[in-house]
Design an enzyme around this catalytic site. Structure first.
Site, PDB file in Angstrom:
ATOM      1  N   GLY A   1       0.818  -1.212   0.000  1.00 36.35           N
ATOM      2  CA  GLY A   1       0.000   0.000   0.000  1.00 36.35           C
ATOM      3  C   GLY A   1       0.851   1.260   0.000  1.00 36.35           C
ATOM      4  O   GLY A   1       1.964   1.268   0.521  1.00 36.35           O
TER       5      GLY A   1
ATOM      6  N   THR B   1       4.718   1.669   6.436  1.00 40.03           N
ATOM      7  CA  THR B   1       3.330   1.256   6.659  1.00 40.03           C
ATOM      8  C   THR B   1       2.607   2.321   7.465  1.00 40.03           C
ATOM      9  O   THR B   1       3.151   2.848   8.428  1.00 40.03           O
ATOM     10  CB  THR B   1       3.237  -0.085   7.417  1.00 40.03           C
ATOM     11  OG1 THR B   1       1.878  -0.327   7.791  1.00 40.03           O
ATOM     12  CG2 THR B   1       4.081  -0.103   8.678  1.00 40.03           C
ATOM     13  N   ILE B   2       1.388   2.643   7.068  1.00 44.22           N
ATOM     14  CA  ILE B   2       0.598   3.568   7.894  1.00 44.22           C
ATOM     15  C   ILE B   2       0.010   2.841   9.093  1.00 44.22           C
ATOM     16  O   ILE B   2      -0.340   3.466  10.091  1.00 44.22           O
ATOM     17  CB  ILE B   2      -0.530   4.263   7.092  1.00 44.22           C
ATOM     18  CG1 ILE B   2      -1.588   3.263   6.612  1.00 44.22           C
ATOM     19  CG2 ILE B   2       0.031   5.071   5.937  1.00 44.22           C
ATOM     20  CD1 ILE B   2      -2.855   3.916   6.101  1.00 44.22           C
ATOM     21  N   ASP B   3      -0.076   1.500   9.021  1.00 45.18           N
ATOM     22  CA  ASP B   3      -0.597   0.731  10.158  1.00 45.18           C
ATOM     23  C   ASP B   3       0.366   0.759  11.345  1.00 45.18           C
ATOM     24  O   ASP B   3      -0.040   0.482  12.475  1.00 45.18           O
ATOM     25  CB  ASP B   3      -0.852  -0.722   9.752  1.00 45.18           C
ATOM     26  CG  ASP B   3      -2.063  -0.878   8.851  1.00 45.18           C
ATOM     27  OD1 ASP B   3      -2.756   0.124   8.614  1.00 45.18           O
ATOM     28  OD2 ASP B   3      -2.304  -2.003   8.379  1.00 45.18           O
TER      29      ASP B   3
ATOM     30  N   ARG C   1      -3.846   7.577   3.948  1.00 45.40           N
ATOM     31  CA  ARG C   1      -2.532   7.310   3.361  1.00 45.40           C
ATOM     32  C   ARG C   1      -2.251   8.141   2.114  1.00 45.40           C
ATOM     33  O   ARG C   1      -1.307   7.865   1.376  1.00 45.40           O
ATOM     34  CB  ARG C   1      -2.388   5.822   3.060  1.00 45.40           C
ATOM     35  CG  ARG C   1      -3.220   5.262   1.944  1.00 45.40           C
ATOM     36  CD  ARG C   1      -3.031   3.748   1.913  1.00 45.40           C
ATOM     37  NE  ARG C   1      -3.438   3.153   0.653  1.00 45.40           N
ATOM     38  CZ  ARG C   1      -3.620   1.853   0.470  1.00 45.40           C
ATOM     39  NH1 ARG C   1      -3.421   1.024   1.477  1.00 45.40           N
ATOM     40  NH2 ARG C   1      -3.959   1.364  -0.702  1.00 45.40           N
TER      41      ARG C   1
END
Length: 416
Positions: free
Chosen positions: A25, A143-145, A313
């Site tokens: 992503g 990662t944005i998570d 994102r």
């Protein structure tokens, strides 16, 4: 007396080529990562190639561009090299091994080193290539998570908490905070409960942005809502709504929350699609709508669902992320100079913007990255909220928390 040695005629890696790819992503910080890595690699003498569309760019005839001495906008979000979820190794979706194609193109394009920007999947594939084929690789977190296990230590109240800090997360965190602040006025205007769904498959780190933006109730994947918890949750929501001066509250929920289904009797995630990617991940989405509908039906309080979705994102790379990517790229220089491959640079200590420097970095083995959920110190299960410890963690990124409210009350008119 100072003796002068013979000057090096060429840069240390003159004649070598470094390839950069991004997979998975997108985040607001990938272009910043590419720019920072490219600039430092060039200083060392590398020619720098960009591999387009992740691992897919090394399949077939290849899809490679020359980044050497080219202008590059690292503030612009996303990745100019594009991305994909291509897996070089066999999977259920694609049983064919594409490793021979990868190796062929690494040789064709004369790539001496690969820097792979990605999460556990992209960097896990790179590590396997390093271990099984001897390809020199360096991973770069993304990662944005914020759930890659970077082993970043957060010191709070005389405790050392193992936390996580990945490029992309700071920008997304700020975006979620701003989104929540804006949507708050709509919830208040209609005296509604608004259920805000935020990305986060297995971990609730990003949902913290909503808490910073004044969300009232938080639910994260680490703590499923089973049958007994569900009854408690509805009572909690009812009381919070009745206590609210403006009769409106915001409930922030991670998309990966497991929710008890009254019809099936199972506690599970809500799927937006049954389709899976090449790493076996299904697409999640819709839990906010389920929760909003059940609140309306069971409590008789008007509730609506709102998905933050790709907003989190997207957009420009924020200031903290800009320096974070530059700092980790500094560590990449160290790894390249020592030819310490199979590693990933990380921030070793949670710090504020001025302290984002190479001396606060370390490196970890790409094969032992794995995922890291929210530490139990960061979430209060009974109160459905983040703790002061997590607010302190986010404060390093977001700064002082501000509260935006309509501060005026009007006298009620009673007819004579």
């Amino acid at each position: 007396m100072i003796k002068h040695g013979t000057m090096r005629e060429f840069k240390i890696f003159e004649g070598k080529t470094l390839g950069i790819l991004s997979g998975g992503g997108d985040t607001p910080a990938i272009n910043s990562s590419i720019e920072s890595i490219r600039n430092r690699a060039q200083l060392l003498g590398y020619k720098v190639f960009g591999i387009r569309h992740g691992w897919r760019g090394l399949l077939g005839d290849g899809d490679v561009v020359d980044l050497t001495n080219q202008p590059y906008d690292g503030i612009y979000g996303g990745t100019a090299l594009r991305s994909s979820r291509t897996n070089p190794f066999p999977s259920k979706k694609n049983p064919e091994s594409r490793v021979p194609q990868i190796l062929k193109n690494i040789e064709r394009y004369k790539l001496d080193v690969l820097v792979t920007i990605g999460g556990d999947d992209t960097n896990g594939a790179a590590k396997r290539l390093y271990e099984t084929e001897g390809i020199p690789v360096i991973g770069f977190p993304k990662t944005i998570d914020n759930d890659l296990r970077t082993r970043t230590i957060h010191e709070y109240a005389n405790k050392k908490i193992e936390a996580v800090l990945c490029p992309g997360y700071p920008s997304a965190l700020k975006g979620v905070m701003e989104f929540t602040r804006r949507i708050k006025t709509t919830a208040e205007s209609h005296s509604r409960i608004l259920v805000l769904e935020i990305m986060g498959r297995d971990a609730g780190w990003l949902t913290g942005g909503a808490a910073y933006g004044q969300a009232d109730i938080i639910m994260v994947p680490e703590y499923p809502i089973d049958k007994s918890r569900k009854d408690f949750f509805f009572e909690f929501v009812k009381e919070a709504f009745m206590r609210s001066p403006k009769k409106s509250i915001i409930i922030a929920v991670s998309e990966g929350l497991r929710w008890y289904d009254d019809q099936t009797g199972k506690t599970d995630v809500v799927y937006a699609s049954t389709e899976v990617d090449e790493y076996g991940h299904p697409r999640l989405g819709g839990v906010s709508g389920v929760i909003a509908s059940e609140i309306s039906n069971k409590l008789g309080i008007e509730a609506r669902a709102q998905t933050v979705g790709y907003y989190a994102r997207s957009g420009e790379c924020r200031l903290y992320d800009r320096k974070l990517t530059a700092t980790l790229a500094d560590k990449v220089v160290d790894l390249l100079l020592r030819e310490d491959y199979g590693k990933m640079p990380v921030i070793s200590k949670m710090v504020s913007y001025p302290e984002l420097e190479e001396f606060n970095t370390g490196s970890i083995d790409m094969g032992n990255v794995g995922n890291k959920p929210l530490p139990e110190e960061y979430y209060d299960v009974d109160e459905f909220r983040f703790t002061d410890a997590y607010f302190d963690f986010m404060h390093h990124i977001l700064g002082d928390r501000t509260f935006i409210d309509f501060k005026y009350n009007f006298p009620v008119v009673i007819p004579e």
